[in-house]
Write a protein that holds these residues in place. Structure first.
Motif, mmCIF file in Angstrom:
data_model
loop_
_atom_site.group_PDB
_atom_site.id
_atom_site.type_symbol
_atom_site.label_atom_id
_atom_site.label_comp_id
_atom_site.label_asym_id
_atom_site.label_seq_id
_atom_site.Cartn_x
_atom_site.Cartn_y
_atom_site.Cartn_z
ATOM 1 N N ALA A 106 43.326 43.551 33.414
ATOM 2 C CA ALA A 106 44.380 42.929 34.227
ATOM 3 C C ALA A 106 43.932 42.744 35.671
ATOM 4 N N THR A 107 43.323 43.774 36.261
ATOM 5 C CA THR A 107 42.935 43.693 37.670
ATOM 6 C C THR A 107 41.690 42.843 37.873
ATOM 7 N N THR A 108 41.053 42.432 36.775
ATOM 8 C CA THR A 108 39.948 41.479 36.833
ATOM 9 C C THR A 108 40.457 40.059 36.632
ATOM 10 N N LEU A 135 34.337 36.842 42.547
ATOM 11 C CA LEU A 135 34.108 37.725 43.694
ATOM 12 C C LEU A 135 35.320 38.610 43.957
ATOM 13 N N LEU A 136 36.513 38.071 43.712
ATOM 14 C CA LEU A 136 37.744 38.833 43.951
ATOM 15 C C LEU A 136 38.072 39.786 42.817
ATOM 16 N N ALA A 137 37.415 39.608 41.676
ATOM 17 C CA ALA A 137 37.787 40.388 40.492
ATOM 18 C C ALA A 137 37.316 41.828 40.567
ATOM 19 N N SER A 138 36.193 42.070 41.244
ATOM 20 C CA SER A 138 35.679 43.435 41.335
ATOM 21 C C SER A 138 36.340 44.163 42.502
ATOM 22 N N HIS A 139 36.009 45.418 42.684
ATOM 23 C CA HIS A 139 36.488 46.161 43.846
ATOM 24 C C HIS A 139 35.584 47.360 44.094
ATOM 25 N N ILE A 319 47.677 39.320 46.052
ATOM 26 C CA ILE A 319 48.689 39.043 45.026
ATOM 27 C C ILE A 319 48.166 39.399 43.641
ATOM 28 N N GLY A 320 46.924 38.999 43.334
ATOM 29 C CA GLY A 320 46.365 39.277 42.006
ATOM 30 C C GLY A 320 46.265 40.763 41.721
ATOM 31 N N LYS A 321 45.704 41.513 42.654
ATOM 32 C CA LYS A 321 45.599 42.965 42.461
ATOM 33 C C LYS A 321 46.976 43.619 42.459
ATOM 34 N N GLY A 322 47.891 43.072 43.270
ATOM 35 C CA GLY A 322 49.238 43.646 43.333
ATOM 36 C C GLY A 322 50.012 43.448 42.042
ATOM 37 N N THR A 346 42.221 49.256 44.696
ATOM 38 C CA THR A 346 41.493 48.109 44.146
ATOM 39 C C THR A 346 41.326 46.963 45.144
ATOM 40 N N LEU A 347 41.754 47.158 46.386
ATOM 41 C CA LEU A 347 41.673 46.069 47.366
ATOM 42 C C LEU A 347 40.296 45.888 48.010
ATOM 43 N N PRO A 348 39.610 46.950 48.436
ATOM 44 C CA PRO A 348 38.373 46.743 49.206
ATOM 45 C C PRO A 348 37.325 45.930 48.447
#
Length: 418
Positions: A106-108, A135-139, A319-322, A346-348
């Motif tokens: 989900a967070t990916t 790029l936004l999918a990882s953390h 928004i995606g991670k949230g 999961t934001l950084p």
């Protein structure tokens, strides 16, 4: 006047002897992290800014061509991803494997989709847009130290968030690798099918074949720290070379190599020495050399001029991670504070994001066009700066609420301040 003064300074500093430049580099990577800790700024940000100041666009200690620094930075980039795989706590992942997999997907997926949409909306083609989403999918778990300090690392939501890192980093890098290959060699159904088979075969080879072979070899030399140390470096480099042989970025191989030898090498004294060498020398050099790419005047101008790009990818990430943390957390019965803590963890966007961005920036197609241009490089640097500060700040804010209200008081460690 300012430009003329800078040109004069650069002309003279560029002739500085190589050893003097190396001494300057050592001074920077030994003092900047200490200063950053004193003023509560992420060390990565300080090293990047240090690289900007001494780089070719400001003082010019290091000119446009710096092959030695580039080589050391390449080693640092591979070690950064190797440690990302090596430091994942697989025991915690196994404790809540099913939930970690669900949250990891989900967070990916959600940031990937929203990031791709943001890329398309600001004018990027489909392949670069998907790369932006990947790029936004990882953390990067920058807030994990705060969690450990508060003694919350054994709470299930934290375990799930840590375990999800395995999925998010792996899936995002696989998507990224597919996009890089399509961009450089072109798209075809047969070519894509062949690439996917190669990637699957490579992952299986590294995670199962190399893990067993590595465990056997490392076990034979576990009492010889020097040999153990060199073998780990060799495994990382060979994995990176094999990845490049099938058109995958070397960072993918380094990350998978870290996962492959995780169980057999994570707690060995030689691993601690490699970690010390990487964290104290090669990885800081990587961040400083990344700063060489940044022209601060162009960076500020582009960040303002391209605010829709910067704002779009930051919003897509938040928004995606949230949504992932809220929906999955609610399904698992987590409290609002637990959901918010997981979200903040999961934001950084630092390690995998920065390494992959630089690979994409240096990747060109047959026509010489970059996979990601200067606008997106600057946007990702703003994203990294924003999330590396915002993530830990929010983690401390939300995690402190869990200390007094944890549903399982026995799960709290004794290290937290209470």
């Amino acid at each position: 006047m300012l430009a003329a003064t800078l040109d004069f300074i650069r002309t003279h500093l560029l002739t500085t002897p190589v050893l003097a430049k190396f001494a300057l580099g050592l001074f920077m990577i030994s003092t900047i992290p200490r200063l950053c800790r004193c003023i509560h700024v992420p060390e990565v940000v300080g090293l990047l800014l240090g690289g900007v100041v001494v780089g070719p666009h400001v003082l010019g200690f290091f000119g446009p061509e710096h092959p030695i620094a580039d080589f050391l930075a390449e080693i640092g980039k591979l070690l950064l991803m190797f440690f990302a795989g090596l430091e994942i706590d697989l025991a915690l992942f196994r404790r809540a494997r099913n939930r970690s997999v669900i949250f990891g997907i989900a967070t990916t997926t959600l940031p990937l989709v929203l990031g791709t949409a943001a890329g398309l909306l600001v004018g990027y083609a489909i392949v670069p847009a998907v790369v932006i989403g990947s790029l936004l999918a990882s953390h990067t778990l920058l807030g994990l130290g705060i969690i450990q300090w508060l003694g919350l690392q054994r709470l299930e939501p934290i375990t799930v968030a840590i375990g999800a890192t395995v999925m998010s980093d792996t899936l995002s890098l696989v998507v990224f690798a597919v996009c890089v290959s399509i961009f450089t060699t072109g798209f075809s159904v047969s070519g894509l099918a062949s690439l996917v088979l190669q990637i699957v075969g490579y992952i299986m080879l590294v995670l199962f074949g190399l893990s067993r072979f590595g465990a056997y070899v490392l076990h034979r030399v576990e009492n010889d720290e020097d040999t153990f140390f060199l073998l780990m470096l060799g495994i990382m480099i060979v994995s990176g070379m094999l990845a490049e042989a099938i058109q995958l970025p070397g960072i993918v191989g380094a990350f998978l190599a870290g996962l492959a030898v995780n169980a057999s090498a994570r707690d060995n004294p030689a691993s601690a020495k490699l970690h010390f060498l990487g964290r104290s020398l090669f990885i800081p050099i990587f961040f400083c050399v990344t700063g060489f790419l940044i022209d601060p005047f162009t960076f500020v101008r582009d960040a303002i001029a391209n605010f829709p790009i910067v704002g779009g990818i930051i919003a897509a990430l938040l928004i995606g991670k949230g949504i992932a943390a809220a929906v999955v957390g609610r399904a698992f019965g987590y409290t609002r504070d637990e959901q918010l803590t997981v979200w903040s963890l999961t934001l950084p966007q630092v390690a995998a994001t920065l390494a992959a961005t630089l690979v994409a920036y240096s990747t060109r197609d047959a026509g010489g066009h970059r996979l990601l241009d200067d606008r997106m490089l600057n946007a990702v640097l703003v994203l990294m700066l924003t999330t590396s500060i915002l993530g830990p700040v929010l983690t401390e804010l939300f995690a402190r609420r869990l200390v007094a209200g944890a549903r399982d008081p026995a799960s709290l460690g004794s290290a937290g301040p209470g």
